[in-house]
Design a protein around this motif. Structure first.
Motif, PDB file in Angstrom:
ATOM      1  N   ALA A  77       0.812  -1.208   0.000  1.00 21.56           N
ATOM      2  CA  ALA A  77       0.000   0.000   0.000  1.00 21.56           C
ATOM      3  C   ALA A  77       0.843   1.255   0.000  1.00 21.56           C
ATOM      4  O   ALA A  77       0.339   2.341  -0.268  1.00 21.56           O
ATOM      5  CB  ALA A  77      -0.907   0.009   1.226  1.00 21.56           C
ATOM      6  N   ASN A  78       2.141   1.113   0.305  1.00 22.47           N
ATOM      7  CA  ASN A  78       3.023   2.275   0.444  1.00 22.47           C
ATOM      8  C   ASN A  78       2.429   3.286   1.426  1.00 22.47           C
ATOM      9  O   ASN A  78       2.236   4.465   1.123  1.00 22.47           O
ATOM     10  CB  ASN A  78       3.319   2.912  -0.912  1.00 22.47           C
ATOM     11  CG  ASN A  78       4.309   2.078  -1.702  1.00 22.47           C
ATOM     12  OD1 ASN A  78       5.000   1.227  -1.134  1.00 22.47           O
ATOM     13  ND2 ASN A  78       4.391   2.305  -2.998  1.00 22.47           N
ATOM     14  N   GLN A  79       2.105   2.769   2.602  1.00 21.05           N
ATOM     15  CA  GLN A  79       1.676   3.569   3.731  1.00 21.05           C
ATOM     16  C   GLN A  79       2.625   3.284   4.893  1.00 21.05           C
ATOM     17  O   GLN A  79       3.082   2.145   5.059  1.00 21.05           O
ATOM     18  CB  GLN A  79       0.241   3.228   4.135  1.00 21.05           C
ATOM     19  CG  GLN A  79      -0.797   3.659   3.119  1.00 21.05           C
ATOM     20  CD  GLN A  79      -2.206   3.359   3.598  1.00 21.05           C
ATOM     21  OE1 GLN A  79      -2.443   2.414   4.322  1.00 21.05           O
ATOM     22  NE2 GLN A  79      -3.154   4.183   3.174  1.00 21.05           N
ATOM     23  N   PRO A  80       2.911   4.273   5.727  1.00 17.19           N
ATOM     24  CA  PRO A  80       3.925   4.068   6.777  1.00 17.19           C
ATOM     25  C   PRO A  80       3.531   3.054   7.838  1.00 17.19           C
ATOM     26  O   PRO A  80       4.387   2.486   8.497  1.00 17.19           O
ATOM     27  CB  PRO A  80       4.102   5.464   7.380  1.00 17.19           C
ATOM     28  CG  PRO A  80       2.874   6.219   7.003  1.00 17.19           C
ATOM     29  CD  PRO A  80       2.426   5.664   5.691  1.00 17.19           C
ATOM     30  N   ARG A  81       2.240   2.785   8.044  1.00 14.06           N
ATOM     31  CA  ARG A  81       1.801   1.827   9.054  1.00 14.06           C
ATOM     32  C   ARG A  81       1.276   0.532   8.442  1.00 14.06           C
ATOM     33  O   ARG A  81       0.632  -0.259   9.116  1.00 14.06           O
ATOM     34  CB  ARG A  81       0.712   2.438   9.925  1.00 14.06           C
ATOM     35  CG  ARG A  81       1.132   3.646  10.743  1.00 14.06           C
ATOM     36  CD  ARG A  81       2.230   3.323  11.734  1.00 14.06           C
ATOM     37  NE  ARG A  81       2.287   4.343  12.789  1.00 14.06           N
ATOM     38  CZ  ARG A  81       3.326   4.521  13.582  1.00 14.06           C
ATOM     39  NH1 ARG A  81       4.406   3.766  13.438  1.00 14.06           N
ATOM     40  NH2 ARG A  81       3.299   5.449  14.518  1.00 14.06           N
ATOM     41  N   THR A  95       2.582  -4.637   5.447  1.00 18.44           N
ATOM     42  CA  THR A  95       3.606  -5.043   4.489  1.00 18.44           C
ATOM     43  C   THR A  95       4.555  -3.857   4.314  1.00 18.44           C
ATOM     44  O   THR A  95       4.192  -2.718   4.611  1.00 18.44           O
ATOM     45  CB  THR A  95       2.984  -5.427   3.138  1.00 18.44           C
ATOM     46  OG1 THR A  95       2.157  -4.354   2.677  1.00 18.44           O
ATOM     47  CG2 THR A  95       2.153  -6.686   3.268  1.00 18.44           C
ATOM     48  N   PRO A  96       5.770  -4.084   3.845  1.00 14.06           N
ATOM     49  CA  PRO A  96       6.755  -2.999   3.797  1.00 14.06           C
ATOM     50  C   PRO A  96       6.294  -1.796   2.973  1.00 14.06           C
ATOM     51  O   PRO A  96       5.729  -1.945   1.886  1.00 14.06           O
ATOM     52  CB  PRO A  96       7.980  -3.663   3.170  1.00 14.06           C
ATOM     53  CG  PRO A  96       7.847  -5.110   3.542  1.00 14.06           C
ATOM     54  CD  PRO A  96       6.380  -5.386   3.495  1.00 14.06           C
ATOM     55  N   GLY A 119       7.795 -14.136   3.058  1.00 15.61           N
ATOM     56  CA  GLY A 119       6.499 -13.959   2.423  1.00 15.61           C
ATOM     57  C   GLY A 119       6.514 -13.208   1.110  1.00 15.61           C
ATOM     58  O   GLY A 119       5.468 -13.016   0.487  1.00 15.61           O
ATOM     59  N   MET A 120       7.695 -12.764   0.636  1.00 10.41           N
ATOM     60  CA  MET A 120       7.788 -12.037  -0.631  1.00 10.41           C
ATOM     61  C   MET A 120       8.142 -13.020  -1.744  1.00 10.41           C
ATOM     62  O   MET A 120       9.267 -13.524  -1.813  1.00 10.41           O
ATOM     63  CB  MET A 120       8.865 -10.945  -0.528  1.00 10.41           C
ATOM     64  CG  MET A 120       9.240 -10.292  -1.856  1.00 10.41           C
ATOM     65  SD  MET A 120       7.861  -9.432  -2.638  1.00 10.41           S
ATOM     66  CE  MET A 120       8.546  -9.139  -4.270  1.00 10.41           C
ATOM     67  N   PRO A 121       7.187 -13.344  -2.628  1.00  9.83           N
ATOM     68  CA  PRO A 121       7.469 -14.330  -3.680  1.00  9.83           C
ATOM     69  C   PRO A 121       8.386 -13.774  -4.755  1.00  9.83           C
ATOM     70  O   PRO A 121       8.593 -12.560  -4.857  1.00  9.83           O
ATOM     71  CB  PRO A 121       6.083 -14.633  -4.253  1.00  9.83           C
ATOM     72  CG  PRO A 121       5.296 -13.400  -3.970  1.00  9.83           C
ATOM     73  CD  PRO A 121       5.821 -12.843  -2.680  1.00  9.83           C
ATOM     74  N   ARG A 122       8.941 -14.665  -5.551  1.00  7.40           N
ATOM     75  CA  ARG A 122       9.749 -14.238  -6.699  1.00  7.40           C
ATOM     76  C   ARG A 122       8.833 -14.060  -7.907  1.00  7.40           C
ATOM     77  O   ARG A 122       7.785 -14.689  -8.015  1.00  7.40           O
ATOM     78  CB  ARG A 122      10.843 -15.255  -7.003  1.00  7.40           C
ATOM     79  CG  ARG A 122      10.342 -16.615  -7.396  1.00  7.40           C
ATOM     80  CD  ARG A 122      11.473 -17.615  -7.603  1.00  7.40           C
ATOM     81  NE  ARG A 122      10.951 -18.923  -7.937  1.00  7.40           N
ATOM     82  CZ  ARG A 122      10.540 -19.818  -7.061  1.00  7.40           C
ATOM     83  NH1 ARG A 122      10.611 -19.552  -5.774  1.00  7.40           N
ATOM     84  NH2 ARG A 122      10.059 -20.982  -7.449  1.00  7.40           N
TER      85      ARG A 122
END
Length: 725
Positions: free
Chosen positions: A639-643, A646-647, A673-676
């Motif tokens: 989500a590209n949110q600070p909280r 997920t990163p 948990g980060m797939p390729r």
């Protein structure tokens, strides 16, 4: 698992279990996630009452060792509490004391994370014949010894591992088989349910939701040959059709049938999925199957030719209602599409159907034919954007509702909201194990602000839509509602904090309604009126449905806590996960219990770090291409949110930037948990995404430095846009 136990010290408040007579709802045991055979989420227990609920406090708690979504309702059998968690973990506790008995963690192929649109959740376990059944995220059924947690057998129930299949639902025991569905309809799947032998795990039967490409030969079952007539022969068979039955599977001991609710179509738009139209059986349908053979007995399609992600996978309630002077065995079902249906569960006959929220995709349900009265002028987005009510998030979703037989009320979370939906022109090639929905969704609370981000002609077209002014007037709200099943009438409604604040519900014979909130509150209401009787702040979001049981003569209430599920990266600012983190916990309460330990506040948000310089060959076109690739492949999780849980990729550290290709293409962080993505993205694609994120991080840093200088908060609101556009 690191359990944290705190035993209650206060004395038991004594009271009766209620008047003599047949028991309705679950008793001392809570034998499946829905409580009783009808999955009414109602309890016959009455030790905790409106008069004494003020003394409710924590008996014990257990940290589950994870920080993702918790959607399971625990099961209690003979003094042992069983529950599931992230990706198919399972736990057993002494139900009275909280003493951990065993914990199980499956080995999960985290590549499946690419196709789990709505978090690594699990909705519960089944218990039978001394075994606990739990399905892992990557589609393995485990039968565990109920006493020790040891694996008795494991069985792969995924039909084709080259597709986007996954599993988040609870198993259902039906005679001598255990039945499980699967998820992934937004990707490239052909939905199905699978029945495995209880004792051995061997495949007994499989029932497919949609037909396969007729060029491949005869269909597996006669009902699929009939369904084929409702699909264009030139449908997008390469994408699979969707229909994934990811939840809502009920065994009905009264009829001997297994009732299954099926999922949405893929791609979303009927015009792309089945260009010639048609009902597209058995999408958005309730079906009754014979558990011995998988033969279909009856079906009722709630959303023919689904065009809006209107799944029928929402929880069902099996009960008896007096209708037109006759006692009827019924299934009450409120799917995403905004209507509440009451069907005869022996025949599938429609008895009642009423709207419970604003619906403009259909003007109503024809009582004679059972078909919706479609409204294409307002809801068909084939030729341009439309604002559709209800939204794809659904009037109802996975959050279990309860049926209280004393009041006759169906009590559950209801969302009255719409969304703008549009797609790009033309057919797209199928993408293996990747999003194929080809639609952008912007929820009505965000529509006005989003118009500035859309091309001017599209924005102007949206402003001219009949539903646009409606969206401005009332963009949407979430509520806990008590509804009359036969009329759809709301008896009382309680607003929640925002459209993401929804949770499961428990009712009891003493007249209590109990539910959580994503702000961390456990709320106890009077069922007849909705009046708040007690609130307990836990400091952890609660979405799952509470349950209740008896152990040692004491009534307990248990609930899983943790933010996640659909839209999980977008953590709302009112959520306890936003302020205190998302430590997953199991919370168990009793009369005379203690205060709940509250997690510490998170540290202040820091300004995004300085990003590295762009590569010499990066152009504005490279960044624009990277943005498109990001929204097509990454935005559903990031989500590209600070909280966010997920990163936040606007805050990447130097080491992450250095390893960006390895992380995205080679799976350097698969264990986390980060797939390729090397089967979908080229090195050039990864570099373009990286260029976009470097650019975004630089802009974010400049914006946050300006806010910091002006004394403004760094975490301004952002649009909630789910897109494959």
């Amino acid at each position: 698992m690191r359990p944290l136990l705190s035993l209650a010290l206060a004395a038991l408040a004594a009271c009766s279990l209620g008047a003599a007579g047949p028991q309705v709802g679950a008793g001392a045991n809570w034998t499946n996630p829905g409580g009783d055979a009808g999955k009414t989420h109602h309890s016959a227990l009455a030790q905790i009452t409106p008069a004494n609920v003020g003394a409710l406090g924590l008996a014990w708690q257990a940290e589950l060792g994870t920080m993702r979504g918790q959607e399971a309702t625990p099961v209690v059998v003979d003094g042992v509490l069983y529950t599931s968690g992230v990706a198919g973990r399972a736990y057993a506790f002494d139900a009275a004391s909280g003493r951990p008995l065993w914990a199980f963690e499956p080995e999960v192929d985290m590549q499946v994370n690419r196709t789990t649109c709505c978090d690594m959740v699990n909705r519960g376990v089944a218990v039978a014949r001394g075994k606990v059944f739990v399905a892992s995220l990557d589609g393995w059924m485990y039968a565990l010894d109920a006493k020790t947690g040891a694996v008795v057998w494991k069985s792969d129930f995924i039909e084709n591992r080259r597709k986007g299949d996954n599993s988040t639902g609870a198993p259902e025991v039906a005679g001598d088989v255990v039945v499980i569905g699967m998820g992934g309809a937004e990707y490239d799947v052909r939905g199905y349910v699978t029945a495995l032998d209880l004792d051995t795990g061997k495949l007994r039967w499989r029932w497919h939701v949609v037909p396969h490409d007729p060029k491949l030969g005869p269909q597996e079952r006669p009902e699929l040959e009939a369904a084929l007539k409702t699909w264009d022969p030139n449908s997008r068979w390469d994408i699979g059709g969707g229909g994934a039955p990811w939840d809502a599977i009920n065994y009905d001991p009264e009829t001997g049938y297994v009732l299954v609710g099926t999922g949405n179509g893929g791609p979303y738009a009927t015009s792309k999925r089945s260009p010639a139209g048609g009902d597209n059986l058995y999408l958005g349908t309730l079906v009754a199957l014979d558990p011995k053979t998988g033969r279909m007995v009856w079906h009722y399609q709630e959303t023919p030719g689904d065009n809006w992600d209107f799944t029928s996978t929402q929880p069902m309630i099996l009960t008896h209602l007096t209708i037109d002077g006759k006692d009827r065995s019924v299934v009450i079902h409120a799917p995403k599409n905004g209507f509440m249906y009451v069907l005869d569960r022996r025949t599938g006959e429609l008895l009642r159907a009423n709207a419970i929220v604003r619906t403009n995709w259909a003007k109503g349900i024809d009582a004679k034919t059972g078909r919706p009265l479609l409204n294409p002028a307002e809801a068909d987005y084939t030729d341009g954007p439309k604002i559709v009510f209800p939204a794809t998030t659904g009037a109802r979703n996975w959050h279990p509702a309860s049926y209280d037989p004393a009041t006759g009320l169906y009590v559950g979370a209801v969302l009255d909201m719409g969304n703008l939906i549009f797609m790009t022109p033309g057919q797209k090639p199928a993408r293996a194990r990747a999003l194929n929905n080809d639609a952008a969704l912007i929820f009505t609370p965000d529509v006005k602000a989003a118009l500035d981000t859309l091309p001017a002609p599209m924005a102007e077209a949206v402003r001219r839509l009949p539903a646009y002014q409606e969206a401005l007037r009332d963009p949407g709200k979430a509520q806990i509602r008590a509804i009359e099943p036969l009329t759809g009438k709301t008896v009382w409604a309680a607003d929640t904090l925002g459209w993401q604040d929804r949770g499961g519900v428990l009712t009891t014979a003493s007249g209590l309604t109990i539910h959580g909130g994503v702000d961390g509150r456990l709320v106890v209401r009077e069922t007849a009126t909705g009046k708040v009787l007690k609130e307990i702040q836990t400091g952890t979001p609660i979405m799952a449905a509470p349950m209740t049981f008896m152990a040692g003569g004491v009534q307990y209430i248990a609930v899983a806590a943790g933010w996640g599920g659909g839209g999980y990266p977008f953590v709302p600012r009112y959520s306890a996960a936003y302020t205190r983190g998302n430590m997953n916990r199991l919370l168990v309460f009793r009369l005379g219990g203690e205060a709940v330990p509250i997690p510490d506040l998170l540290p202040p948000i820091e300004v995004a770090p300085e990003p590295p310089a762009q590569a010499a060959d990066v152009t504005a076109e490279t960044i624009a291409r990277g943005q498109g690739l990001f929204f097509n492949n990454c935005a559903i999780c990031h989500a590209n949110q600070p909280r966010s849980i997920t990163p936040d990729l606007r805050r990447m550290q130097p080491g992450t930037h250095e390893l960006f290709r390895q992380i995205v293409l080679e799976g350097a962080l698969v264990a986390g948990g980060m797939p390729r993505w090397n089967d979908v993205l080229t090195p050039g694609d990864a570099d373009a995404i990286h260029a976009y994120l470097i650019d975004l991080q630089g802009k974010t840093r400049a914006d946050e430095l300006a806010k910091q200088k002006a004394g403004k908060p760094l975490d301004g609101p952002s649009l909630t846009i789910l897109s494959n556009y």
